[in-house]
Design a protein around this motif. Structure first.
Motif, mmCIF file in Angstrom:
data_model
loop_
_atom_site.group_PDB
_atom_site.id
_atom_site.type_symbol
_atom_site.label_atom_id
_atom_site.label_comp_id
_atom_site.label_asym_id
_atom_site.label_seq_id
_atom_site.Cartn_x
_atom_site.Cartn_y
_atom_site.Cartn_z
ATOM 1 N N ASP A 140 14.550 -7.483 44.200
ATOM 2 C CA ASP A 140 13.386 -7.824 45.007
ATOM 3 C C ASP A 140 12.213 -6.974 44.540
ATOM 4 O O ASP A 140 12.388 -5.819 44.173
ATOM 5 C CB ASP A 140 13.691 -7.532 46.487
ATOM 6 N N ALA A 153 18.490 -8.374 38.538
ATOM 7 C CA ALA A 153 17.361 -8.968 39.250
ATOM 8 C C ALA A 153 17.243 -8.291 40.612
ATOM 9 O O ALA A 153 18.241 -8.139 41.330
ATOM 10 C CB ALA A 153 17.550 -10.465 39.409
ATOM 11 N N LYS A 176 8.150 -9.726 35.984
ATOM 12 C CA LYS A 176 8.058 -10.059 37.399
ATOM 13 C C LYS A 176 7.821 -11.561 37.499
ATOM 14 O O LYS A 176 7.053 -12.120 36.726
ATOM 15 C CB LYS A 176 6.921 -9.293 38.057
ATOM 16 N N ASN A 197 19.735 -16.408 45.231
ATOM 17 C CA ASN A 197 20.332 -15.686 46.348
ATOM 18 C C ASN A 197 21.086 -16.674 47.204
ATOM 19 O O ASN A 197 20.667 -17.759 47.448
ATOM 20 C CB ASN A 197 19.272 -14.973 47.175
ATOM 21 N N ILE A 204 10.140 -11.111 42.272
ATOM 22 C CA ILE A 204 11.389 -10.509 41.818
ATOM 23 C C ILE A 204 11.136 -9.818 40.489
ATOM 24 O O ILE A 204 10.222 -10.191 39.750
ATOM 25 C CB ILE A 204 12.522 -11.550 41.668
ATOM 26 N N TYR A 264 19.669 -9.374 43.390
ATOM 27 C CA TYR A 264 19.939 -10.808 43.454
ATOM 28 C C TYR A 264 20.907 -11.207 42.351
ATOM 29 O O TYR A 264 21.068 -10.503 41.361
ATOM 30 C CB TYR A 264 18.629 -11.609 43.339
#
Length: 140
Positions: free
Chosen positions: A80, A78, A56, A140, A67, A127
Motif C-alpha cells: 500500500d 507490492a 507507484k 487483494n 500501490i 498485497y
C-alpha cells in the motif's frame, strides 16, 4: 485409534493449510478489493524489469495513496502506498527512495525488500502478486 488418527490428519489439512498468509489487519488502512496489471513492456513500468527498482501505480478502486511495486530480485513485492502507522492524512503518502519508502509525516523509512521499519508497530501493508510473462498482476 484409526478414527482418531484420521480425524487429526483431516483437521490438520482443514485448519493448517492456507494459500496466502497475509495479515492485512491494520486499523489505519482500509481493505480494498482491486486488481491491476502492470505490463513491464510499457515505458512507465519498464524499470520493474531490474532488481531494486520500484514504481507507484494507482489501481481503480484501490488504495487512495496507490500501490508500490518493487522488484526484489527473485520476484515482486507490492505494498500500500500509505504510511502504515498513522491515520490517512495529507502527508501520509509514501515516497519511493531507492529500495526504501519514506513517510514524510514522521520520517519513517520502510525497507521495500521486507516491508519493515525498525521499531514500528505495523509494517507496510502487503498485497498479492502474480507474474505472467511480462505482466505483473497485483491484487487483494
Amino acid at each position: 485409534m484409526k478414527k482418531t488418527t484420521l480425524l487429526i490428519i483431516l483437521a490438520t489439512f482443514i485448519f493448517g493449510c492456507s494459500k496466502d498468509r497475509f495479515n492485512n489487519d491494520n486499523p489505519f488502512l482500509p481493505n480494498y478489493n482491486f486488481s491491476i496489471d502492470l505490463n513491464t513492456n510499457l515505458p512507465i513500468y519498464a524499470s520493474l524489469k531490474f532488481t531494486g527498482n520500484a514504481v507507484k501505480a494507482f489501481p481503480a478502486n484501490g488504495p487512495s495513496r496507490g500501490i508500490i511495486v518493487f522488484n526484489n530480485g527473485s520476484g515482486f513485492n507490492a505494498f500500500d502506498g500509505a504510511c502504515p502507522n498513522q491515520a490517512l492524512t495529507t502527508c501520509s503518502t509514501l515516497n519511493i527512495s531507492g529500495s526504501n519508502a519514506n513517510c514524510p509525516c514522521n520520517s519513517e523509512n520502510y525497507n521495500l525488500f521486507t516491508g519493515q521499519s525498525p521499531g514500528q508497530q505495523y509494517e507496510l501493508k502487503r498485497y498479492r502478486v502474480e507474474v505472467n510473462g511480462d505482466v505483473v498482476r497485483v491484487f487483494n
